[in-house]
Design an enzyme around this catalytic site. Structure first.
Site, PDB file in Angstrom:
ATOM      1  CB  SER A 185     -24.705  21.959  -7.226  1.00 20.89           C
ATOM      2  OG  SER A 185     -24.200  22.731  -6.158  1.00 20.89           O
ATOM      3  CG  HIS A 224     -26.219  18.520 -10.074  1.00 16.26           C
ATOM      4  ND1 HIS A 224     -26.688  19.676 -10.663  1.00 16.26           N
ATOM      5  CD2 HIS A 224     -26.434  18.675  -8.733  1.00 16.26           C
ATOM      6  CE1 HIS A 224     -27.152  20.480  -9.731  1.00 16.26           C
ATOM      7  NE2 HIS A 224     -27.016  19.897  -8.555  1.00 16.26           N
ATOM      8  CD  GLU A 241     -27.396  20.292 -14.482  1.00 20.76           C
ATOM      9  OE1 GLU A 241     -27.682  21.263 -15.193  1.00 20.76           O
ATOM     10  OE2 GLU A 241     -26.792  20.394 -13.388  1.00 20.76           O
ATOM     11  CG  ASN A 255     -27.151  25.255 -10.113  1.00 22.43           C
ATOM     12  OD1 ASN A 255     -28.368  25.315 -10.020  1.00 22.43           O
ATOM     13  ND2 ASN A 255     -26.412  24.565  -9.261  1.00 22.43           N
TER      14      ASN A 255
END
Length: 610
Positions: A139, A160, A172, A210
């Site tokens: 991540s 991800h 992702e 993120n």
């Protein structure tokens, strides 16, 4: 933020992906919560899965993760016991990577350690077939650096998944500068066949979700650390002001403060963006062992470790002593006839207050009443209001073009144009007109309230009441005190909001208050991400809606708010904090210059002309 998976009946796996590459056997290295969830996703969709762990004990834990997750689906009637058994039967558990020799796609989901991941990829290259795709579920770590462990880095890619993988639809897909194009296309097709929504992005710490999420969370932690607002008010502000499923501090506790610190630290070291430098309070809490829900204490205190039940602690507000009306408020004045002013008039009138509203012309005054009548009729049609309440509400309204008619009001709320010169002149007039002890409030969303207060001879009576649009619908009111605001005025306004069925939050007088100072830097970061060609607007919006459960993606929201409004607020934030990261994104400025303001001009980040 998500519920347990609702499993669909497993289907037979395709022998060939639409892009042409055969995918039959899937390898998953690491069977913790995330790895087991990824294994379940593939097994649900009919693939044969080989799950690898370091020892028999870890294998058993991985099997239990899978059994518990699918067991919940059985209990909810989303999966039969036969289908559960068949699903689990598709997964082979092992402790040796050599059992991945026939895998067509291998995804690694082990601890976030670059050296451990590289060692796994280095070993895998000597085991798997030449055309096997190798993926990492990291991540925050560099996919490019992980790929350097391989002689053929072109087949390495980031995939991800979000936790819990069986529930979360976002994936992702992270390409490096050497990832082969056919690998990217094949993985995109594979993810789509899982019923997931793939978004494509480049290889940088945090990827899409993120990067945007943790900048916002870090800012919230800093806001709390500065004692600008309580943890409860910060979280309530984002829930009720933006419709977020969780407040930022509660979300940090759920994620784990150690995890959040590591992700932010990694992002900062890679990008050197000061806004990603972990707030000192995060390190302090982590060092103390207060990691969030999993330890029973973080920003909040919980009933026990791994519990979601918040219990009172020394920082919990005293619920036994609710705010009281320290000053009597029976009659209310509202200055302005725009959308926000009209909504505020309706809110007070529906709560039973006599409201005198002031406009610049008879036509504008009449327009307020017409708009409120239309709003009440809609509420009646939807069964949200009794017919009798319409006449009662309208009976509380008095329109005028004279400010002097506010002389007897207990509270006057200003909702005119966001121009400081106009507002300060208005407050000078209100100071001369209104009776002693009357509370004077401004609904400004970005201008300094202290400037309005010092325009009067009674700065102690001036406060901010920032309603959100549309005022009759939105629950949040930011109650903003200046350094001169009297305590009894602050308490009275908090109590008043409760009588309006609103959720008041308290904060100090600085640009953006709570919501805008957290929301708009996040939106600005999204614009910067787009102008850097890191990802498309569609993929960024998808990532934030599916990965973070936000009601709207950043570009959807910008076009609704108006890019001119967004730019004005971002400029105010930049001028107030002098933070380089708050400087408005050039792309946002260019769109405003071109007149592409969003939905209201039928063109913004997207074209709405058709």
């Amino acid at each position: 933020m998500t519920s347990s998976p609702d499993a669909a009946t497993p289907e037979t796996a395709p022998t060939t992906d639409p892009a042409g590459r055969a995918f039959a056997t899937i390898g998953v290295v690491g069977l913790g919560t995330m790895g087991a969830g990824i294994a379940e996703v593939f097994a649900r969709n009919g693939f044969s899965v080989v799950g690898v762990e370091v020892n028999d004990e870890a294998v058993q834990r991985g099997r239990q993760h899978l059994e518990h997750s699918t067991g919940r689906a059985v209990q909810r009637g989303k999966l039969s016991e036969e289908d559960q058994a068949e699903l689990i039967g598709r997964v082979t558990f092992t402790t040796t990577l050599k059992d991945l020799a026939d895998a067509d796609f291998v995804v690694e989901a082990v601890v976030e350690s670059i050296e451990i991941k590289k060692s796994i990829f280095r070993e895998l290259e000597g085991i798997v077939k030449p055309d096997t795709i190798l993926a990492t579920n990291t991540s925050s770590l560099s996919v490019t650096e992980i790929s350097t462990a391989n002689l053929h880095p072109g087949r390495v890619i980031g995939v991800h998944f979000f936790n819990p993988a069986p529930v979360q639809n976002l994936v992702e897909i992270v390409r490096t500068v050497v990832t082969e194009e056919e690998v990217l296309e094949d993985v995109k097709g594979l993810v789509a066949r899982l019923g997931k929504s793939p978004v494509i992005c480049g290889d940088r710490a945090g990827f899409i979700a993120n990067t945007l999420l943790f900048g916002y969370l870090n800012h919230a932690a800093s806001m709390y650390e500065a004692h600008f607002a309580t943890r409860e008010d910060i979280d309530a502000a984002m829930r009720f002001g933006c419709g977020y499923p969780m407040g930022p501090l509660a979300l940090l506790d759920l994620i784990g403060l150690d995890t959040a610190y590591e992700i932010l630290d990694t992002m900062y070291k890679q990008g050197r963006d000061r806004l990603h430098a972990p707030a000192p309070i995060l390190k302090q809490l982590v060092t103390a062992g207060f990691l969030g829900r999993k330890t029973g204490r973080g920003f909040y205190t919980y009933e026990e470790p791994d519990s979601h039940v918040v219990v009172a602690d020394a920082r919990t507000p005293d619920r036994e002593h609710s705010p009281e009306l320290k000053r009597p408020v029976r009659s209310v004045g509202v200055v302005g006839t725009g959308t926000m002013a009209t909504g505020i008039v309706e809110v007070f009138a529906r709560a039973g207050y006599d409201v005198t509203y002031v406009g610049r012309s008879d036509a504008k005054v009449d327009g307020v009443r017409t708009s409120i009548e239309r709003s009440l009729d809609k509420a009646i049609q939807r069964g949200k209001l009794e017919e009798s309440a319409k006449a009662e509400t309208l009976g509380h309204l008095t329109g005028t073009t004279r400010l002097d008619d506010l002389a007897t009001a207990d509270l006057v709320v200003e909702a005119v144009v966001e121009d400081l010169a106009v507002k300060t002149t208005l407050f000078e007039n209100l100071d001369e007109i209104c009776k002693a002890g009357a509370i004077l409030a401004t609904t400004t969303s970005s201008l300094p309230i202290i400037s309005c207060a010092t325009a009067t001879k009674r700065p102690q009576d001036v406060i901010g009441m920032h309603f959100f649009n549309p005022a009759p619908v939105m629950k949040l009111v930011e109650v903003v005190s200046t350094v001169t605001t009297a305590d009894d005025v602050h308490e009275t306004v908090l109590a008043l909001c409760a009588t309006l069925d609103k959720v008041p939050v308290s904060c100090g007088d600085r640009a953006g208050f709570i919501v805008n100072s957290l929301l708009f830097p996040y939106l600005n970061d999204a614009v910067k991400m787009l102008e850097a060609h890191y990802a498309t607007a569609d993929d960024i919006d998808t990532a934030m809606k599916l990965g973070c459960a936000l009601p709207m993606g950043p570009f959807e929201l910008l076009d609704v708010v108006g890019n001119d409004v967004s730019l004005a607020i971002q400029r105010e934030l930049y001028l107030e904090f002098r933070e380089p990261g708050f400087a408005p994104a050039p792309l946002l400025e260019h769109l405003v210059t071109a007149g592409y303001l969003g939905r209201k001009t039928k063109r913004g980040f997207r074209d709405y002309s058709s």
